[in-house]
Design a protein around this motif. Structure first.
Motif, short mmCIF file in Angstrom:
data_model
loop_
_atom_site.label_atom_id
_atom_site.label_comp_id
_atom_site.label_asym_id
_atom_site.label_seq_id
_atom_site.Cartn_x
_atom_site.Cartn_y
_atom_site.Cartn_z
N ASP A 114 37.16 -53.28 76.61
CA ASP A 114 36.95 -51.96 76.06
C ASP A 114 38.07 -51.67 75.07
OD1 ASP A 114 36.52 -49.30 75.51
OD2 ASP A 114 37.15 -48.59 77.48
N TYR A 135 38.79 -49.12 73.52
CA TYR A 135 39.29 -47.74 73.58
C TYR A 135 40.02 -47.44 74.88
CZ TYR A 135 36.00 -47.67 69.78
OH TYR A 135 35.33 -47.97 68.63
N GLY A 136 39.99 -48.38 75.82
CA GLY A 136 40.72 -48.22 77.06
C GLY A 136 40.20 -47.12 77.97
N VAL A 137 38.90 -46.91 77.97
CA VAL A 137 38.33 -45.86 78.82
C VAL A 137 37.48 -46.45 79.97
CG1 VAL A 137 38.37 -44.07 77.06
CG2 VAL A 137 36.36 -45.54 77.25
N GLY A 138 37.74 -47.72 80.30
CA GLY A 138 37.07 -48.31 81.46
C GLY A 138 35.66 -48.81 81.21
N LYS A 139 35.30 -49.12 79.99
CA LYS A 139 33.95 -49.57 79.68
C LYS A 139 33.86 -51.08 79.49
CE LYS A 139 32.04 -45.46 79.32
NZ LYS A 139 31.02 -45.00 80.19
N SER A 140 34.84 -51.82 79.99
CA SER A 140 34.80 -53.27 79.88
C SER A 140 33.62 -53.81 80.69
CB SER A 140 36.10 -53.88 80.39
OG SER A 140 37.18 -53.49 79.59
N ASP A 180 43.17 -56.86 80.41
CA ASP A 180 42.08 -55.91 80.58
C ASP A 180 41.87 -55.58 82.06
OD1 ASP A 180 39.68 -54.51 79.30
OD2 ASP A 180 38.72 -55.74 80.85
N ASN A 232 42.34 -51.93 83.88
CA ASN A 232 41.19 -51.34 84.57
C ASN A 232 41.23 -51.49 86.08
OD1 ASN A 232 39.63 -50.34 82.29
ND2 ASN A 232 39.51 -52.49 81.70
#
Length: 169
Positions: free
Chosen positions: A12, A14-19, A54, A58
């Motif tokens: 992700d 943007y670092g908002v947990g969408k990996s 990552d 997360n």
């Protein structure tokens, strides 16, 4: 003969947990939550340092053993970074010939270079399937070259276990 499972991931940016994490094996492609990667014994992937960063961000878990195909490519190339080795052992350069559809390679390399967004979910399964085939072909070629050079046992018995120490630090 050992069957291998492959890990494909999309970080992700943007670092908002969408990996996203996808494991591919003889069963097929499986989207896996970040906390269930620890349930796998051995996964082959690429650019492990990005993956480890990552997962740390997360709060995900690492599998028991990660094999970074990029490390195997470096070992096969036997060319240092200062001598231009990155051009020889670069992952995206080496996997490109294994893609049947070069447009798929371009899309995926763009995503991993953070130049392009992750493709729409309707296009993703076909891209991932092609990526897994290419990754498997690259691993088999790389493994064969390591064996031919007498380096496979050292890679699997020394390089990979030592790398695990650094991944878990």
């Amino acid at each position: 003969m050992t069957e291998y499972s492959y890990l494909i991931y999309f970080t992700d940016p943007y670092g908002v947990g969408k990996s996203q994490y996808v494991v591919a094996n003889e069963v097929g492609l499986t989207n896996v939550p970040k906390n269930t990667l620890k349930d796998y014994d051995r996964l082959i992937t690429f650019d492990v340092h990005t993956l480890v960063d990552d997962l740390r961000i997360n709060k995900g878990s690492l599998p028991a053993e990660l094999i970074d195909i990029s490390d195997a490519l470096r070992l096969n190339a036997a060319v240092s970074r200062s001598d231009g080795g990155e051009k020889v052992w670069g992952f995206w350069r080496n996997i490109k010939p294994h893609f049947k559809n070069q447009a798929s390679w371009k899309i995926l390399s763009g995503v991993y270079s953070v130049l392009d967004p992750i493709p729409e979910s309707s296009d993703l399964p076909a891209l991932l399937s092609e990526f897994v085939v290419a990754l498997g072909l690259l691993w088999n070629d790389t493994k064969d070259k390591l064996e031919l050079n007498g380096e496979l046992a050292r890679f699997l018995d020394v390089e990979v276990p030592v790398a695990q120490i650094f991944y878990y630090r």
